[in-house]
Design an enzyme around this catalytic site. Structure first.
Site, PDB file in Angstrom:
ATOM      1  N   LYS A  93      55.472  82.460  58.879  1.00  0.00           N
ATOM      2  CA  LYS A  93      55.467  81.140  58.244  1.00  0.00           C
ATOM      3  C   LYS A  93      56.620  80.958  57.263  1.00  0.00           C
ATOM      4  O   LYS A  93      57.342  79.976  57.333  1.00  0.00           O
ATOM      5  CB  LYS A  93      54.123  80.946  57.536  1.00  0.00           C
ATOM      6  CG  LYS A  93      53.962  79.593  56.862  1.00  0.00           C
ATOM      7  CD  LYS A  93      53.786  78.504  57.878  1.00  0.00           C
ATOM      8  CE  LYS A  93      53.632  77.139  57.264  1.00  0.00           C
ATOM      9  NZ  LYS A  93      53.901  76.073  58.248  1.00  0.00           N
TER      10      LYS A  93
ATOM     11  N   ASN B   4      57.804  93.492  50.546  1.00  0.00           N
ATOM     12  CA  ASN B   4      58.196  92.307  51.314  1.00  0.00           C
ATOM     13  C   ASN B   4      59.672  92.068  51.022  1.00  0.00           C
ATOM     14  O   ASN B   4      60.081  92.148  49.871  1.00  0.00           O
ATOM     15  CB  ASN B   4      57.321  91.143  50.829  1.00  0.00           C
ATOM     16  CG  ASN B   4      57.757  89.802  51.359  1.00  0.00           C
ATOM     17  OD1 ASN B   4      58.519  89.720  52.322  1.00  0.00           O
ATOM     18  ND2 ASN B   4      57.276  88.743  50.733  1.00  0.00           N
ATOM     19  N   GLY B   5      60.486  91.802  52.042  1.00  0.00           N
ATOM     20  CA  GLY B   5      61.914  91.554  51.820  1.00  0.00           C
ATOM     21  C   GLY B   5      62.757  92.666  52.418  1.00  0.00           C
ATOM     22  O   GLY B   5      62.305  93.392  53.307  1.00  0.00           O
TER      23      GLY B   5
ATOM     24  N   ARG C 169      52.121  85.164  57.508  1.00  0.00           N
ATOM     25  CA  ARG C 169      53.454  85.587  57.059  1.00  0.00           C
ATOM     26  C   ARG C 169      54.022  86.717  57.913  1.00  0.00           C
ATOM     27  O   ARG C 169      55.189  87.100  57.767  1.00  0.00           O
ATOM     28  CB  ARG C 169      53.382  86.061  55.604  1.00  0.00           C
ATOM     29  CG  ARG C 169      52.959  84.991  54.640  1.00  0.00           C
ATOM     30  CD  ARG C 169      52.853  85.558  53.261  1.00  0.00           C
ATOM     31  NE  ARG C 169      54.146  85.922  52.728  1.00  0.00           N
ATOM     32  CZ  ARG C 169      54.926  85.117  52.029  1.00  0.00           C
ATOM     33  NH1 ARG C 169      54.545  83.889  51.783  1.00  0.00           N
ATOM     34  NH2 ARG C 169      56.082  85.532  51.581  1.00  0.00           N
TER      35      ARG C 169
ATOM     36  N   TRP D 277      55.887  91.719  59.114  1.00  0.00           N
ATOM     37  CA  TRP D 277      56.788  91.087  60.074  1.00  0.00           C
ATOM     38  C   TRP D 277      58.008  91.991  60.103  1.00  0.00           C
ATOM     39  O   TRP D 277      58.786  92.046  59.150  1.00  0.00           O
ATOM     40  CB  TRP D 277      57.159  89.687  59.604  1.00  0.00           C
ATOM     41  CG  TRP D 277      57.956  88.902  60.594  1.00  0.00           C
ATOM     42  CD1 TRP D 277      57.473  88.127  61.607  1.00  0.00           C
ATOM     43  CD2 TRP D 277      59.376  88.787  60.659  1.00  0.00           C
ATOM     44  NE1 TRP D 277      58.506  87.557  62.304  1.00  0.00           N
ATOM     45  CE2 TRP D 277      59.687  87.940  61.745  1.00  0.00           C
ATOM     46  CE3 TRP D 277      60.430  89.326  59.924  1.00  0.00           C
ATOM     47  CZ2 TRP D 277      60.991  87.619  62.100  1.00  0.00           C
ATOM     48  CZ3 TRP D 277      61.729  89.010  60.278  1.00  0.00           C
ATOM     49  CH2 TRP D 277      61.995  88.153  61.355  1.00  0.00           C
TER      50      TRP D 277
ATOM     51  N   HIS E 206      76.659  64.534  79.404  1.00  0.00           N
ATOM     52  CA  HIS E 206      77.796  65.371  79.027  1.00  0.00           C
ATOM     53  C   HIS E 206      77.504  66.847  79.264  1.00  0.00           C
ATOM     54  O   HIS E 206      78.160  67.705  78.684  1.00  0.00           O
ATOM     55  CB  HIS E 206      78.185  65.112  77.560  1.00  0.00           C
ATOM     56  CG  HIS E 206      78.599  63.697  77.318  1.00  0.00           C
ATOM     57  ND1 HIS E 206      79.825  63.204  77.731  1.00  0.00           N
ATOM     58  CD2 HIS E 206      77.939  62.649  76.766  1.00  0.00           C
ATOM     59  CE1 HIS E 206      79.902  61.925  77.415  1.00  0.00           C
ATOM     60  NE2 HIS E 206      78.770  61.561  76.841  1.00  0.00           N
TER      61      HIS E 206
ATOM     62  N   GLU F 187      62.610  67.823  66.830  1.00  0.00           N
ATOM     63  CA  GLU F 187      61.350  68.328  66.274  1.00  0.00           C
ATOM     64  C   GLU F 187      60.305  68.528  67.383  1.00  0.00           C
ATOM     65  O   GLU F 187      59.602  69.537  67.413  1.00  0.00           O
ATOM     66  CB  GLU F 187      60.842  67.347  65.197  1.00  0.00           C
ATOM     67  CG  GLU F 187      59.517  67.688  64.559  1.00  0.00           C
ATOM     68  CD  GLU F 187      59.484  69.018  63.820  1.00  0.00           C
ATOM     69  OE1 GLU F 187      60.545  69.649  63.623  1.00  0.00           O
ATOM     70  OE2 GLU F 187      58.379  69.457  63.474  1.00  0.00           O
TER      71      GLU F 187
ATOM     72  N   CYS G 277      56.085  88.912  55.722  1.00  0.00           N
ATOM     73  CA  CYS G 277      55.212  89.983  55.270  1.00  0.00           C
ATOM     74  C   CYS G 277      54.325  89.433  54.157  1.00  0.00           C
ATOM     75  O   CYS G 277      54.741  88.580  53.377  1.00  0.00           O
ATOM     76  CB  CYS G 277      55.943  91.203  54.749  1.00  0.00           C
ATOM     77  SG  CYS G 277      57.023  91.976  55.940  1.00  0.00           S
TER      78      CYS G 277
ATOM     79  N   GLU H 217      58.088  76.635  70.185  1.00  0.00           N
ATOM     80  CA  GLU H 217      57.557  77.580  69.201  1.00  0.00           C
ATOM     81  C   GLU H 217      56.142  78.040  69.544  1.00  0.00           C
ATOM     82  O   GLU H 217      55.828  79.221  69.410  1.00  0.00           O
ATOM     83  CB  GLU H 217      57.568  76.845  67.866  1.00  0.00           C
ATOM     84  CG  GLU H 217      57.175  77.601  66.665  1.00  0.00           C
ATOM     85  CD  GLU H 217      57.371  76.743  65.417  1.00  0.00           C
ATOM     86  OE1 GLU H 217      57.555  77.318  64.365  1.00  0.00           O
ATOM     87  OE2 GLU H 217      57.335  75.491  65.488  1.00  0.00           O
TER      88      GLU H 217
ATOM     89  N   LYS I 108      58.589  72.172  68.349  1.00  0.00           N
ATOM     90  CA  LYS I 108      57.140  72.416  68.368  1.00  0.00           C
ATOM     91  C   LYS I 108      56.726  73.037  69.685  1.00  0.00           C
ATOM     92  O   LYS I 108      55.989  74.006  69.725  1.00  0.00           O
ATOM     93  CB  LYS I 108      56.395  71.098  68.196  1.00  0.00           C
ATOM     94  CG  LYS I 108      55.850  70.572  66.962  1.00  0.00           C
ATOM     95  CD  LYS I 108      55.728  71.218  65.696  1.00  0.00           C
ATOM     96  CE  LYS I 108      56.886  71.981  65.113  1.00  0.00           C
ATOM     97  NZ  LYS I 108      57.129  71.778  63.716  1.00  0.00           N
TER      98      LYS I 108
END
Ligand code: M6R
Length: 608
Positions: free
Chosen positions: A603, A100-101, A27, A74, A504, A481, A2, A488, A485
């Site tokens: 983010k 926010n939170g 955000r 968000w 395995h 990584e 947010c 996402e 990417k």
């Protein structure tokens, strides 16, 4: 998560806040809203979807405010709807709140208010704040706000405007970022200092439990005991242009292309070539603290965790210090064993990741020193740690970490040299390593210059639903990584795997509809990886190898080969990662995905 932006001053509050929110949209972007005061009246607008929808609505309504607060959301409590969007108002629409939170005790506060007859309209935790302030208000907004804040539990940043006070915004924060920007007879509030760069460089952060009354010409701050305190202003280092997209289609692409310079900045002035060592001028650690390190524990989330894994390989290989890496969200609940002689390294691009900060608090409570590796000046992590090394990558706006990740690896490589030189690494070995580092920015540029090949390959690989990234040693964290990417930003279900682990279990998933990206740039284990490539190929999976220029033994196994320049194994992850970033970017672009703001993500993950 947010974004909050607010403005007090003579300027056009509506456009300043909307433009401020644009800088914070990374955000959270499922809904947005704005509220403000004009002629003694409180007005607001909220919309579901991106900020552009709100911007149009505000224009259509011709909204004008003297002061304003805005929010880009968000969703945590309540699905993204117009009603759940912020700002939230009290029943009589006298005041508006953005938040926010998470207010952890919102259920009990809500029940108590309901018993007093308050009617709630939204599913959010935030709405209780608006009703509480209204219930305490008897003409003194600050007092009503204080009483409200005293009841709240959780992590939050809150801003309030009231129709009776058209000259001020009241704010508070607890374990959530909120920065106040001080201009010339105007003031701003924001969740992230980047958003202020266009207006002012003079800022301060609200620390836990502080309350501030922000007016155009004065900002009063009170501590948890309601005593007035003075806050020191800090000067932001970055330029407003650094948070513009420029000619790039996406921030993500711009930030991928900024990596040569970001890496140069991360290394700049830190080499002590004469001694084959490294110095970090901002690091306030006692030299004995570093000489005495017997173990290292690295904490991080997402890409920062992957950078930590690479750091652990370097620290063990070159500095010979046993190093453990933990996902911060898991570590924080494990009552960890932290022995004396352990150095904790917390890695976070944003410095606001709630889990990383909580893990840091846990280990510091046990008496251990924490060294942060972070990109954002003044962020919570930098304030909660004993020392910090900055990435100097410049603002990273795209939700996926690109230059943040590669500069983290560079800083970890530098730290490795420093710690290794304090142990048994010779001057010559140190100088050789620095020499390889020095060549990196140009080598990254070489990978970027090859963008046309990535664009072409993306067309071929954009239509698969799943994929694997595999590698050994340094290429294993690199595969994690690379897979992160791709998943996402393109929503392809991709997994990173240690190549030796494929048989395995995961090999059962291989078939012609599941391509494998093999990261072949680890010299010491390539002969082993070669067998893995054959295993993949014989299951019919399309195979793309990312390999160093000098590697000639691929023997016609892969369907496609991407070449990256040759360097030492420890640094090859940086070059291969840039290749996987470009691949992910162009595949996502080919699929028409929203690259800078992928669905469901934000983010800075400032909630658990
Ligand atoms: O700001 P941080 O480095 O603490 O963020 C950690 C993760 O949230 C972040 O790396 C995330 O995984 C990225 N979106 C990955 O691209």
């Amino acid at each position: 998560m947010c974004g909050i932006f607010g403005y007090v001053g003579p300027g056009d509050a509506v456009s300043i806040v909307i433009n401020g929110l644009k800088k914070l949209e990374y955000r959270g972007y499922d809904s947005a809203g704005i509220a403000g005061v004009k002629n003694g009246q409180l007005k607001y607008a909220k919309e579901v979807g991106k900020l552009s929808v709100l911007e149009k609505e505000v224009q259509d309504q011709g909204l004008r405010f003297d002061i304003a607060i805005g929010h880009t959301r968000w969703a945590t409590h309540g699905v993204p709807t117009k009603i759940n969007a912020h700002p939230h108002l009290d029943t009589n629409h006298t005041l508006a709140v953005v938040h926010n939170g998470i207010i952890e005790n919102h259920e009990s506060l809500r029940s108590a208010l309901k018993q007093k007859g308050v009617k709630f309209v939204s599913d959010t935790d935030t709405e209780v704040v608006a009703h509480l302030i209204a219930s305490f208000y008897q003409g003194d907004l600050l007092e009503a706000f204080r009483q409200t804040v005293g009841l709240l539990k959780g992590a939050f940043a809150i801003a309030v405007v009231h129709k009776d006070f058209p000259d001020r915004i009241l704010v508070t924060a607890n374990q959530c970022p909120l920065v106040v920007g001080v201009g010339n007879n105007e003031a701003f509030i924001a969740s992230d200092s980047h958003a202020l760069a266009k207006h002012t460089r003079e800022v301060f952060f609200i620390s836990d439990a502080e309350i501030a009354v922000v007016t155009a010409d004065k900002v009063e701050v009170f501590d948890a005991k309601h005593e007035p305190i003075s806050k020191e202003l800090m000067t932001l280092a970055y330029e407003a242009e650094s948070i513009e997209k420029g000619s790039y289609a996406h921030f993500t692409l711009k930030e991928i292309h900024e990596q040569p310079q970001a890496i140069r900045n991360a290394m700049g002035s830190r080499f002590v070539e004469e001694y084959g060592s490294v110095t970090f001028e901002e690091l306030k650690f006692d030299i004995n603290d570093l000489i005495g390190v017997q173990r290292i524990l690295i904490l991080g989330c997402g890409s920062s965790y992957h950078a930590g894994l690479l750091g652990s390989y370097m620290l063990e290989d070159l500095a010979r210090i046993p190093t453990q890496v933990e996902i911060a969200s898991e570590f924080r609940y494990r009552n960890p064993i932290v022995k004396s002689g352990t150095l904790i390294i917390a890695i976070s691009q944003s410095g606001e990741t709630a889990d990383t900060i909580a893990a840091v608090k846990e280990v510091r409570a046990k008496g251990t020193k924490v060294l942060a590796i972070c990109n954002v000046q003044g962020s919570t992590l930098t304030r909660e740690s004993d020392g910090c090394i900055f990435l100097r990558a410049g603002p990273e706006i795209g939700v996926c970490s690109t230059k943040g990740f590669t500069t983290q690896v560079v800083v970890l490589a530098l730290l490795t040299v420093l710690l290794a030189r304090m142990r048994h690494m010779s001057k010559q070995e140190g100088q050789d390593f620095l020499h390889h580092l020095q060549k990196l920015p140009d080598q990254v540029q070489q990978v970027l210059n090859n963008s046309a090949q990535f664009e072409k390959l993306a067309k071929k690989y954009a239509n698969y639903d799943s994929a694997f990234f595999i590698g050994r040693r340094y290429m294993f964290p690199t595969s994690l990584e690379g897979a992160l990417k791709l998943k996402e930003i393109s929503y392809i279900n991709s997994s990173g795997y240690a190549a030796g682990e494929m048989k395995h279990g995961p090999i059962a998933l291989l078939n012609p509809k599941c391509p494998v990206f093999a990261l072949c740039a680890n010299k010491t284990t390539f002969s082993k990886l070669e067998s893995n490539l054959r295993e993949v190929k014989s299951r019919g999976s399309p195979l793309v190898a990312i390999a160093e220029e000098g590697l000639n033994h691929l023997g016609g196994i892969p369907d496609d080969i991407i070449r990256v320049p040759e360097t030492i194994d420890e640094l090859e992850p940086i070059l291969v990662t840039v290749a996987t970033q470009l691949l992910a970017y162009y595949i996502a672009n080919e699929r028409g995905a929203d690259i800078d703001q992928p669905r469901n993500l934000a983010k800075s993950v400032t909630v658990e």
